[in-house]
Design an enzyme around this catalytic site. Structure first.
Site, PDB file in Angstrom:
ATOM      1  N   TYR A  44      18.893  12.792 -17.840  1.00  0.00           N
ATOM      2  CA  TYR A  44      19.595  12.914 -16.566  1.00  0.00           C
ATOM      3  C   TYR A  44      20.534  14.114 -16.496  1.00  0.00           C
ATOM      4  O   TYR A  44      21.215  14.303 -15.503  1.00  0.00           O
ATOM      5  CB  TYR A  44      20.391  11.637 -16.285  1.00  0.00           C
TER       6      TYR A  44
ATOM      7  N   CYS B 156      22.648  17.560 -18.985  1.00  0.00           N
ATOM      8  CA  CYS B 156      22.866  18.337 -20.208  1.00  0.00           C
ATOM      9  C   CYS B 156      24.302  18.190 -20.687  1.00  0.00           C
ATOM     10  O   CYS B 156      25.193  17.793 -19.937  1.00  0.00           O
ATOM     11  CB  CYS B 156      22.571  19.813 -19.941  1.00  0.00           C
ATOM     12  N   VAL B 157      24.509  18.544 -21.962  1.00  0.00           N
ATOM     13  CA  VAL B 157      25.846  18.581 -22.546  1.00  0.00           C
ATOM     14  C   VAL B 157      26.202  20.041 -22.812  1.00  0.00           C
ATOM     15  O   VAL B 157      25.424  20.777 -23.436  1.00  0.00           O
ATOM     16  CB  VAL B 157      25.923  17.772 -23.853  1.00  0.00           C
TER      17      VAL B 157
ATOM     18  N   ASP C 166      19.976   1.807 -29.146  1.00  0.00           N
ATOM     19  CA  ASP C 166      19.256   3.063 -29.385  1.00  0.00           C
ATOM     20  C   ASP C 166      19.793   3.747 -30.641  1.00  0.00           C
ATOM     21  O   ASP C 166      20.129   4.935 -30.620  1.00  0.00           O
ATOM     22  CB  ASP C 166      19.375   3.988 -28.169  1.00  0.00           C
TER      23      ASP C 166
ATOM     24  N   SER D 198      47.419  -7.264 -28.967  1.00  0.00           N
ATOM     25  CA  SER D 198      46.184  -7.936 -29.385  1.00  0.00           C
ATOM     26  C   SER D 198      46.332  -8.696 -30.694  1.00  0.00           C
ATOM     27  O   SER D 198      45.489  -9.521 -31.034  1.00  0.00           O
ATOM     28  CB  SER D 198      45.056  -6.909 -29.531  1.00  0.00           C
TER      29      SER D 198
END
Length: 538
Positions: free
Chosen positions: A123, A125-126, A232, A464
């Site tokens: 979708y 580019c970097v 992935d 937390s």
């Protein structure tokens, strides 16, 4: 006292107020009377239901939690608010996620992008990007909205990245959006892909393999504890932060990542890459342990240089995966330990119910034998303890700023602290307990102050009960790293309209959203359309 209020614009009859740990309360807007610049304490308590009376005044209002909260009526020239004030001064908590802001407008007003991309995806580019003012280099993922088949799905990827705070996860710093593109501003990793290193070296010796695999299992454990499945896992999705021998790896690309719940672990969307995909994914019914299968395949490859399941086509590869048959017969396996082979077998178990999980993998005898590190010096000196003490004394707004600075800092400046954090994180959960931190300081020969438990509560900024990565960095960061560039990074987060000045409203903008993100509130107006006022002196 801590104070939180919500403005109601003239065309809105109701608004929403948020109280820590409580559901949202609906309040009817109080019509304007005389304008005043002072905040007046009401004579009645906050009820949390709609307020309506003939005189348009606050009446018969009761607090749901009178021990901890009082209500106030605020009047000034622009708005009137119900103020929820906490009677306690020690419960102001915030999360780093709230500092990852989203902007609209032209990205190139702030960054210069490289002409050639660092990498290409489905979708977009970097690119390498340089901050025009600060000259800091970042990575920018440019995603075309036209090519996105499912924009809400992509926004979930952003949401997942905002929730992650781990030394082995790529750091999302901010996002931009215009009519055609969405831009993700991230840490720049310069060491290349794990895949490229495997191609170059052919295979890794076990000591180095343990260094890599411990990081992979640690980050998977961190994700799975948070009910996130990456889906992935492959060497192309791990980057080395720099080119040094001991560089950590960072997991990237959460485009296929998904949340799963505690009751029903099963996912159905077929996702992944043929060589690394688990057999259950091919059937369309699988759980988070598909990541462990993929990690097992990756582990196999880095020890011998080739995959356990192979073929001339994707169809042949997937057929081999379904059978789940592989071997250790090649000469490359002659000198590989039985412990390493056993860990691979436990990852590549066909029955996912019997497959090892990430927490169990970290406790496997192979890691104890190989130690999984390069004997990094992880002892903490007196300066770290002094930094903790100094952080505890900071005003709340200063702690917010230190958290931003820690988040914006590059890993080059934080190598030692990063090594300390990973050493203290004995159970591989991606955060450390207060006892683990105390033990680490004591093992370094440091004498702890009597009020150390109180000091630890100050470090745990989101309440937390465990100390997250950025919380640790913010408290332990040496003041010598407070460069003008980093200080300006903090300034720019608060300077919402980018006019070079910070107003009270802008401080409230950011702080309000930090609080909302901490309590997982999703139903709130867009940032540019709301003004929140908070008692920042509290």
């Amino acid at each position: 006292m801590n104070q939180l209020c919500v403005e109601r614009s003239p065309n809105i009859s109701t608004a929403t107020a948020y109280i820590k740990g409580k559901p949202k309360k609906s309040i009817e807007r109080i019509k304007k009377k005389k304008d005043s610049n002072k905040s007046i304490k009401s004579q009645h308590k906050f009820e949390g239901s709609k307020i309506s009376n003939k005189n348009n005044e606050l009446k018969d209002v009761k607090s749901k939690d009178p021990k901890n909260y009082e209500s106030y009526l605020n009047k000034n020239t622009k708005h009137k608010d119900i103020l929820l004030k906490s009677k306690r001064s020690d419960n102001f908590k915030f999360s780093r996620r709230g500092f990852i802001l989203s902007f609209t407008g032209n990205l190139e007003d702030f960054y210069n992008l490289s002409e050639e991309p660092l990498g290409k995806g489905t979708y977009g580019c970097v690119y390498k990007a340089t901050d025009k003012l600060l000259k800091i280099q970042r990575a920018v993922k440019v995603v075309s909205k036209k090519k996105l088949k499912n924009i809400p799905r992509f926004r979930q990827e952003i949401d997942i990245m905002k929730n992650l705070d781990h030394p082995n996860v790529i750091k999302l710093l901010e996002t931009f959006e215009d009519e055609e593109q969405i831009y993700l501003i991230m840490d720049l990793c310069t060491g290349g892909e794990l895949f490229d290193k495997i191609i170059k070296k052919g295979s890794f010796v076990e000591m180095y393999a343990s260094f890599i695999m411990k990081q992979i299992f640690s980050v998977l454990n961190y994700l799975h504890i948070r009910n996130i499945c990456h889906r992935d896992i492959k060497p192309e999705n791990f980057l080395f932060y720099d080119k040094s021998t001991e560089s950590l790896i960072k997991i990237i690309d959460f485009g296929l990542a998904a949340y799963f719940n505690d009751i029903d672990y099963e996912m159905k969307t077929k996702a992944g890459t043929p060589y690394y995909v688990a057999p259950q994914v091919l059937t369309g019914c699988y759980d988070y342990k598909c990541d462990l299968w993929s990690a097992g395949v990756l582990f196999y490859i880095i020890l011998c240089g080739y995959p356990p399941f192979y073929g001339e086509s994707d169809h042949e590869i997937l057929s081999m995966v379904k059978k789940g048959k592989y071997n250790f017969k090649g000469k490359e396996w002659n000198n590989i330990s039985d412990e390493a082979k056993d860990l691979i077998k436990r990852c590549l178990t066909i029955d996912s119910g019997k497959r090892i999980n990430a927490s169990e993998a970290l406790k496997h005898p192979w890691f104890k034998k190989k130690k999984g590190s390069f004997n990094l010096d992880v002892k903490m000196d007196i300066h770290v303890l002094e930094n903790f003490k100094n952080y505890a004394l900071l005003l709340k707004l200063q702690k917010l700023a230190m958290t931003i600075i820690a988040q914006q800092s590059n890993d080059y400046d934080l190598q030692q602290l990063k090594a300390v954090f990973l050493y203290l994180d004995e159970d591989g959960k991606g955060n450390i307990t207060k006892n683990q931190l105390k033990k680490g300081l004591e093992n370094s020969g440091l004498k702890l102050p009597q009020n150390f438990d109180v000091l630890l509560d100050q470090i745990d900024s989101d309440g937390s009960g465990r100390i997250d990565y950025t919380e640790f960095l913010a408290a332990a960061l040496d003041r010598k790293h407070l460069s003008k560039k980093l200080i300006y990074c903090a300034f720019r987060v608060f300077d919402v309209d980018n006019d070079g000045e910070i107003t009270t409203a802008e401080l409230a903008h950011v702080t309000f959203f930090v609080i909302l993100f901490l309590h997982h509130v999703n139903d709130f107006p867009r940032l540019e359309n709301c003004t929140k006022y908070i008692d920042l002196n509290a």
